[in-house]
Design a protein around this motif. Structure first.
Motif, PDB file in Angstrom:
ATOM      1  N   ALA A 312     -26.439 -15.073  15.867  1.00 11.62           N
ATOM      2  CA  ALA A 312     -25.076 -14.977  16.401  1.00 11.62           C
ATOM      3  C   ALA A 312     -24.144 -15.846  15.574  1.00 11.62           C
ATOM      4  N   SER A 313     -22.863 -15.520  15.628  1.00 11.43           N
ATOM      5  CA  SER A 313     -21.850 -16.307  14.912  1.00 11.43           C
ATOM      6  C   SER A 313     -21.336 -17.426  15.802  1.00 11.43           C
ATOM      7  N   PRO A 314     -21.143 -18.631  15.256  1.00 10.88           N
ATOM      8  CA  PRO A 314     -20.565 -19.708  16.063  1.00 10.88           C
ATOM      9  C   PRO A 314     -19.152 -19.355  16.510  1.00 10.88           C
ATOM     10  N   ALA A 315     -18.716 -19.967  17.574  1.00  7.31           N
ATOM     11  CA  ALA A 315     -17.368 -19.716  18.085  1.00  7.31           C
ATOM     12  C   ALA A 315     -16.331 -20.169  17.068  1.00  7.31           C
ATOM     13  N   PRO A 316     -15.248 -19.404  16.881  1.00  9.38           N
ATOM     14  CA  PRO A 316     -14.199 -19.823  15.942  1.00  9.38           C
ATOM     15  C   PRO A 316     -13.468 -21.053  16.452  1.00  9.38           C
ATOM     16  N   LEU A 317     -12.841 -21.764  15.543  1.00  6.87           N
ATOM     17  CA  LEU A 317     -12.091 -22.966  15.901  1.00  6.87           C
ATOM     18  C   LEU A 317     -10.769 -22.595  16.559  1.00  6.87           C
ATOM     19  N   ARG A 318     -10.331 -23.425  17.464  1.00  5.77           N
ATOM     20  CA  ARG A 318      -9.000 -23.263  18.031  1.00  5.77           C
ATOM     21  C   ARG A 318      -7.974 -23.816  17.048  1.00  5.77           C
ATOM     22  N   PRO A 319      -6.852 -23.121  16.839  1.00  4.88           N
ATOM     23  CA  PRO A 319      -5.853 -23.575  15.863  1.00  4.88           C
ATOM     24  C   PRO A 319      -5.376 -24.990  16.166  1.00  4.88           C
ATOM     25  N   GLY A 320      -5.384 -25.826  15.125  1.00  2.00           N
ATOM     26  CA  GLY A 320      -4.862 -27.179  15.258  1.00  2.00           C
ATOM     27  C   GLY A 320      -5.840 -28.194  15.813  1.00  2.00           C
ATOM     28  N   GLU A 321      -7.011 -27.746  16.274  1.00  2.00           N
ATOM     29  CA  GLU A 321      -7.995 -28.671  16.830  1.00  2.00           C
ATOM     30  C   GLU A 321      -9.051 -29.007  15.788  1.00  2.00           C
ATOM     31  N   ALA A 322      -9.312 -30.290  15.616  1.00  2.00           N
ATOM     32  CA  ALA A 322     -10.336 -30.704  14.666  1.00  2.00           C
ATOM     33  C   ALA A 322     -11.710 -30.301  15.180  1.00  2.00           C
ATOM     34  N   GLY A 323     -12.559 -29.870  14.260  1.00  2.00           N
ATOM     35  CA  GLY A 323     -13.907 -29.497  14.647  1.00  2.00           C
ATOM     36  C   GLY A 323     -14.544 -28.608  13.611  1.00  2.00           C
ATOM     37  N   ALA A 324     -15.740 -28.122  13.935  1.00  2.00           N
ATOM     38  CA  ALA A 324     -16.482 -27.256  13.026  1.00  2.00           C
ATOM     39  C   ALA A 324     -16.988 -26.042  13.792  1.00  2.00           C
ATOM     40  N   SER A 325     -16.939 -24.898  13.120  1.00  2.00           N
ATOM     41  CA  SER A 325     -17.477 -23.672  13.689  1.00  2.00           C
ATOM     42  C   SER A 325     -18.964 -23.626  13.328  1.00  2.00           C
ATOM     43  N   CYS A 326     -19.754 -24.322  14.138  1.00  2.00           N
ATOM     44  CA  CYS A 326     -21.187 -24.509  13.814  1.00  2.00           C
ATOM     45  C   CYS A 326     -21.944 -24.775  15.098  1.00  2.00           C
ATOM     46  N   PHE A 327     -23.165 -24.264  15.196  1.00  2.00           N
ATOM     47  CA  PHE A 327     -23.984 -24.493  16.367  1.00  2.00           C
ATOM     48  C   PHE A 327     -24.394 -25.950  16.505  1.00  2.00           C
ATOM     49  N   LEU A 328     -24.335 -26.719  15.420  1.00  2.00           N
ATOM     50  CA  LEU A 328     -24.651 -28.149  15.513  1.00  2.00           C
ATOM     51  C   LEU A 328     -23.668 -28.895  16.399  1.00  2.00           C
ATOM     52  N   GLU A 329     -22.452 -28.342  16.529  1.00  2.00           N
ATOM     53  CA  GLU A 329     -21.455 -28.982  17.392  1.00  2.00           C
ATOM     54  C   GLU A 329     -21.914 -29.021  18.832  1.00  2.00           C
ATOM     55  N   ALA A 330     -22.751 -28.078  19.225  1.00  2.00           N
ATOM     56  CA  ALA A 330     -23.221 -28.031  20.618  1.00  2.00           C
ATOM     57  C   ALA A 330     -24.510 -28.811  20.833  1.00  2.00           C
TER      58      ALA A 330
END
Length: 332
Positions: A312-330
């Protein structure tokens, strides 16, 4: 103090219909440009950086077409306008292209026509966005050449591009981008093919002009050193998606996406052991027409989790919010 948002890009998607099938060059790209600040767009060749810039200006080459998303000029105001919804050949769009938004092309050796003097080319850009006589437009062109630091602009205005060095040609390109007095400038790899001294001069020039004119600058590059020196925020792109967004200091100290960390490891260091082999990112950017399943980076990722990253694809980033589109974030 909250910066004024000059341009808001939301879920931009661009496809190229080829004989071999559909190539998804951009898939849901979102970011904001703020007045007086610089957003860096970084990634390897083929990640969609230049297509993003050309899509905003509605100059995507055929067979490419924008299939979704918005590019909102002056979002949240009475003057809000969606560039994607406009006819690319309309008078309004032509006025915005070069008037409100200037573009610095990435190759100073080929961006200018060899058949006309640099003055003729700047004067054409000036008159396209200002109701000026030829004489007044020539005076404005000389003023622009002086602004970008070209010596003896009264003489250089009648020179042909082949009579100028690469650095001077890049300054001419910057002058043309400023001809309509834009409040947004997109610089597409403005230091490509320039020596390091000239690169530094061009970057200093862009920084000075941004400060003086309060320009929102979108800086496209593959050079992490340029990102560190010039940018306030950074969007890291991979295969048509923004995979990490962060303030520039955070990106270099606490990067969160494996692709960003791999890019940073590949930057040469003066502290490295002599003759030590440079770090590289294994593999290559996949062809957009053969996009891997799941997370597009998983075939090259050292943190690959089988059964998850390829499913599956990681969730896209919300505009303007710092973060990464990656399963490691969870991950805990």
């Amino acid at each position: 103090m909250v910066e004024r948002t000059s341009l808001a890009v939301r879920d931009l998607a661009v496809h190229f219909e080829m004989e071999q099938g559909t190539v998804r060059a951009l898939e849901g790209v979102s970011f904001d440009l703020h007045a007086g600040r610089t957003l860096g767009i970084v990634g390897e060749s083929g990640c969609g950086k230049s297509v993003t810039a050309r899509s905003i200006l509605r100059i995507v080459d055929r067979p490419g077409r924008i299939v979704g998303g918005q590019a909102l000029l002056d979002p949240g105001t009475a003057e809000e306008a969606d560039l994607i919804a406009m006819d690319p050949e309309s008078r309004r769009m032509r006025g915005i292209r070069g008037g409100r938004i200037g573009l610095i092309f990435q190759e100073p050796m080929t961006a200018l026509s060899v058949h006309y003097t640099v003055g003729n080319q700047i004067i054409e850009a000036v008159r396209a966005h200002n109701d000026l006589s030829k004489a007044a437009a020539r005076d404005r062109a000389i003023e622009l050449l002086r602004e970008v630091g070209i010596p003896r602009p009264e003489l250089r205005i009648d020179a042909y591009p082949f009579q100028l060095s690469g650095g001077l040609r890049q300054r001419v390109g910057i002058a043309m981008a400023l001809a309509g007095d834009p409040d947004i400038v997109i610089a597409d790899e403005p230091t490509t093919a320039l020596d390091v001294t000239t690169q530094a001069q061009v970057l200093d020039l862009l920084r000075r002009l941004q400060r003086e004119k309060n320009i929102a600058l979108m800086l496209i590059t593959h050079d992490m050193g340029v990102i560190a020196e010039m940018c306030d925020e950074v969007a890291v792109m991979y295969l048509g998606r923004v995979v990490e967004y962060a303030p520039v200091a955070d990106l270099f100290t606490t990067s969160r996406h494996p692709y960003t960390r791999a890019l940073l490891r590949a930057v040469p260091s003066i502290l490295a052991t002599p003759r030590q082999r440079l770090a590289t990112i294994g593999g290559a950017v996949p062809h957009p027409g053969a996009r891997p399943s799941g997370c597009a980076f998983h075939p090259r990722c050292s943190d690959f989790m089988p059964g998850r990253c390829d499913a599956a694809s990681p969730a896209p980033l919300r505009p303007g919010e710092a973060g990464a589109s990656c399963f490691l974030e969870a991950q805990p």
